[in-house]
Scaffold this motif. Structure first.
Motif, mmCIF file in Angstrom:
data_model
loop_
_atom_site.group_PDB
_atom_site.id
_atom_site.type_symbol
_atom_site.label_atom_id
_atom_site.label_comp_id
_atom_site.label_asym_id
_atom_site.label_seq_id
_atom_site.Cartn_x
_atom_site.Cartn_y
_atom_site.Cartn_z
ATOM 1 N N LEU A 287 94.093 -25.935 24.939
ATOM 2 C CA LEU A 287 93.806 -25.565 23.939
ATOM 3 C C LEU A 287 91.816 -25.814 24.504
ATOM 4 C CD1 LEU A 287 94.615 -27.371 20.563
ATOM 5 C CD2 LEU A 287 95.294 -24.913 21.359
ATOM 6 N N PRO A 288 90.966 -25.235 24.064
ATOM 7 C CA PRO A 288 90.940 -24.479 22.797
ATOM 8 C C PRO A 288 91.061 -23.017 23.424
ATOM 9 C CG PRO A 288 88.900 -24.297 23.650
ATOM 10 C CD PRO A 288 90.261 -25.412 24.541
ATOM 11 N N ALA A 289 92.107 -22.190 21.887
ATOM 12 C CA ALA A 289 92.665 -20.879 22.388
ATOM 13 C C ALA A 289 92.190 -19.836 21.506
ATOM 14 C CB ALA A 289 93.980 -21.145 22.369
ATOM 15 N N VAL A 290 92.466 -18.605 21.651
ATOM 16 C CA VAL A 290 92.895 -17.629 20.650
ATOM 17 C C VAL A 290 94.537 -17.308 20.587
ATOM 18 C CG1 VAL A 290 92.020 -15.571 19.938
ATOM 19 C CG2 VAL A 290 90.612 -17.323 20.906
ATOM 20 N N VAL A 291 95.278 -16.952 19.312
ATOM 21 C CA VAL A 291 95.802 -16.644 18.848
ATOM 22 C C VAL A 291 95.796 -15.835 17.709
ATOM 23 C CG1 VAL A 291 98.129 -17.624 17.104
ATOM 24 C CG2 VAL A 291 97.309 -19.075 19.351
ATOM 25 N N SER A 292 96.774 -14.491 17.840
ATOM 26 C CA SER A 292 96.878 -13.366 16.754
ATOM 27 C C SER A 292 98.216 -13.462 16.363
ATOM 28 C CB SER A 292 96.527 -11.855 17.695
ATOM 29 O OG SER A 292 97.225 -11.673 18.472
ATOM 30 N N VAL A 293 98.770 -13.120 14.800
ATOM 31 C CA VAL A 293 99.791 -12.826 14.646
ATOM 32 C C VAL A 293 99.881 -11.925 14.055
ATOM 33 C CG1 VAL A 293 99.344 -15.840 14.214
ATOM 34 C CG2 VAL A 293 98.282 -13.639 11.808
ATOM 35 N N THR A 294 101.857 -11.670 13.914
ATOM 36 C CA THR A 294 101.815 -10.463 13.287
ATOM 37 C C THR A 294 101.912 -10.951 11.584
ATOM 38 O OG1 THR A 294 104.200 -10.744 13.586
ATOM 39 C CG2 THR A 294 102.979 -9.638 15.579
ATOM 40 N N GLU A 295 102.699 -9.843 11.188
ATOM 41 C CA GLU A 295 103.694 -9.730 9.329
ATOM 42 C C GLU A 295 104.670 -10.169 9.867
ATOM 43 O OE1 GLU A 295 104.942 -6.636 11.575
ATOM 44 O OE2 GLU A 295 103.290 -6.886 11.431
ATOM 45 N N LEU B 138 91.249 -23.900 17.860
ATOM 46 C CA LEU B 138 92.151 -23.109 17.725
ATOM 47 C C LEU B 138 91.223 -21.658 17.156
ATOM 48 C CD1 LEU B 138 95.622 -21.769 18.396
ATOM 49 C CD2 LEU B 138 95.865 -22.766 16.687
ATOM 50 N N VAL B 139 91.322 -20.705 17.263
ATOM 51 C CA VAL B 139 90.618 -19.550 16.650
ATOM 52 C C VAL B 139 91.779 -19.055 16.374
ATOM 53 C CG1 VAL B 139 89.949 -17.155 17.145
ATOM 54 C CG2 VAL B 139 88.687 -19.377 17.733
ATOM 55 N N ILE B 140 92.465 -18.269 15.168
ATOM 56 C CA ILE B 140 93.868 -17.492 14.794
ATOM 57 C C ILE B 140 93.044 -16.380 13.720
ATOM 58 C CG2 ILE B 140 96.058 -17.443 13.101
ATOM 59 C CD1 ILE B 140 96.154 -20.478 13.621
ATOM 60 N N ALA B 141 93.309 -15.123 14.750
ATOM 61 C CA ALA B 141 93.628 -13.715 14.113
ATOM 62 C C ALA B 141 94.841 -13.130 13.507
ATOM 63 C CB ALA B 141 92.430 -13.543 14.787
ATOM 64 N N GLY B 142 94.277 -12.106 12.403
ATOM 65 C CA GLY B 142 95.514 -11.472 12.204
ATOM 66 C C GLY B 142 95.532 -9.906 13.968
ATOM 67 N N ALA C 118 97.153 -15.059 8.659
ATOM 68 C CA ALA C 118 96.733 -15.999 9.667
ATOM 69 C C ALA C 118 95.553 -17.476 8.632
ATOM 70 C CB ALA C 118 95.473 -15.489 10.279
ATOM 71 N N VAL C 119 95.295 -16.697 7.406
ATOM 72 C CA VAL C 119 94.492 -18.416 6.281
ATOM 73 C C VAL C 119 95.741 -19.340 6.702
ATOM 74 C CG1 VAL C 119 93.968 -18.964 5.016
ATOM 75 C CG2 VAL C 119 93.215 -16.921 6.062
ATOM 76 N N GLU C 120 96.616 -18.280 6.124
ATOM 77 C CA GLU C 120 98.091 -19.449 5.844
ATOM 78 C C GLU C 120 98.627 -19.983 6.811
ATOM 79 O OE1 GLU C 120 101.505 -21.618 3.825
ATOM 80 O OE2 GLU C 120 99.685 -20.052 2.615
ATOM 81 N N GLU C 121 99.085 -19.750 8.012
ATOM 82 C CA GLU C 121 99.203 -20.342 9.138
ATOM 83 C C GLU C 121 98.178 -21.283 9.833
ATOM 84 O OE1 GLU C 121 102.793 -21.128 12.042
ATOM 85 O OE2 GLU C 121 102.338 -19.651 10.576
#
Length: 260
Positions: free
Chosen positions: A172-180, A114-118, A42-45
């Motif tokens: 935006l604003p939005a929340v995104v969660s990412v996969t491996e 933007l908020v990004i999380a795992g 998530a940090v990398e993205e």
């Protein structure tokens, strides 16, 4: 763009993990603690978005004092600053309470786009907190992303599910969660590790973030573990010596275990 990344310190999956005898919550002191691997992605993205669009990356962590180690790891990767929500009253908070607390903490950061999380942590595995945070904030949620693109005014993801791959977009604003599958996180350089020591980390208590103590903590959780027991040790397997009837013995064993 100003991006907030939700990060969490979790017990190392290679350490022995157990629950406390008193209240059956995770005994975090008994295991080595690390920045959750999915949070590194998530940090990398967020860093990739910053490199393409400009702006700032803030990491936000809710956890005890020792969680500063995870925060510094994220800062050493290249994040600009951090917010650490830490209060003894937060211990044992369930997923809805965690989401409400994180949403309050996000509100202390100015101009979040933007908020990004795992998609899920390796200790809780609920997989619901990012969506809950979006619901509390009243923002669109784009979950289980394997690819993220943004032009500064909106965000688009590829979401992978058992039914296929879908393209989902929102303003935006939005929340995104990412996969491996989202990326391969960078390794912190020596320069990044040294720079992280000087980057600002804002410490917040419940009062600082405007969080009502009656909404968090184990005593106010909507669900609790009332009993737990260690997993029983593995028993010895069945050894089959093949003297011409090995195949029959294996078939009989599988049938006895209702596997045939």
């Amino acid at each position: 763009m100003n991006v907030v990344v939700l990060v969490k310190q979790v017990p190392d999956t290679y350490s022995e993990r157990k629950l406390k005898d008193a209240d059956h919550v995770l005994d975090r002191e008994s295991a080595d603690a690390v920045l959750d691997e999915i949070n590194e992605r998530a940090v990398e993205e967020a860093l990739l978005i910053k490199e393409a669009q400009g702006g700032e990356v803030t990491v936000l962590c809710m956890g005890p004092d020792r969680a500063t180690d995870a925060i510094r790891k994220a800062l050493s990767m290249g994040a600009d600053k951090a917010v650490h929500l830490s209060d003894d009253a937060l211990q044992g908070s369930d997923a809805p309470a965690t989401a409400r607390a994180l949403a309050k903490a996000i509100g202390t950061v100015e101009g979040v786009d933007l908020v990004i999380a795992g998609n899920e942590s390796t200790d809780g595995r609920a997989g619901a907190v990012p969506a809950m945070v979006a619901e509390v904030l009243g923002w669109p949620q784009l979950t289980y992303a394997r690819k993220v693109t943004t032009d500064g005014s909106g965000v688009q993801i590829e979401r992978e599910t058992d039914a296929g791959v879908f393209t989902v977009e929102a303003g935006l604003p939005a929340v995104v969660s990412v996969t491996e599958k989202i990326n391969e996180p960078r390794y912190p350089s020596f320069k990044g590790i040294m720079a992280a020591k000087k980057k600002p980390v804002t410490a917040l208590t419940l009062a600082d973030a405007g969080i009502d103590p009656s909404e968090v903590g184990l005593a106010n959780a909507s669900s609790q573990v009332v009993e737990s027991a260690p997993k029983p040790p593995k028993s010895g397997g069945v050894k089959v010596t093949d003297e011409g009837e090995g195949g029959v013995q294996v078939a009989e064993f599988l049938a006895g275990e209702k596997l045939l």
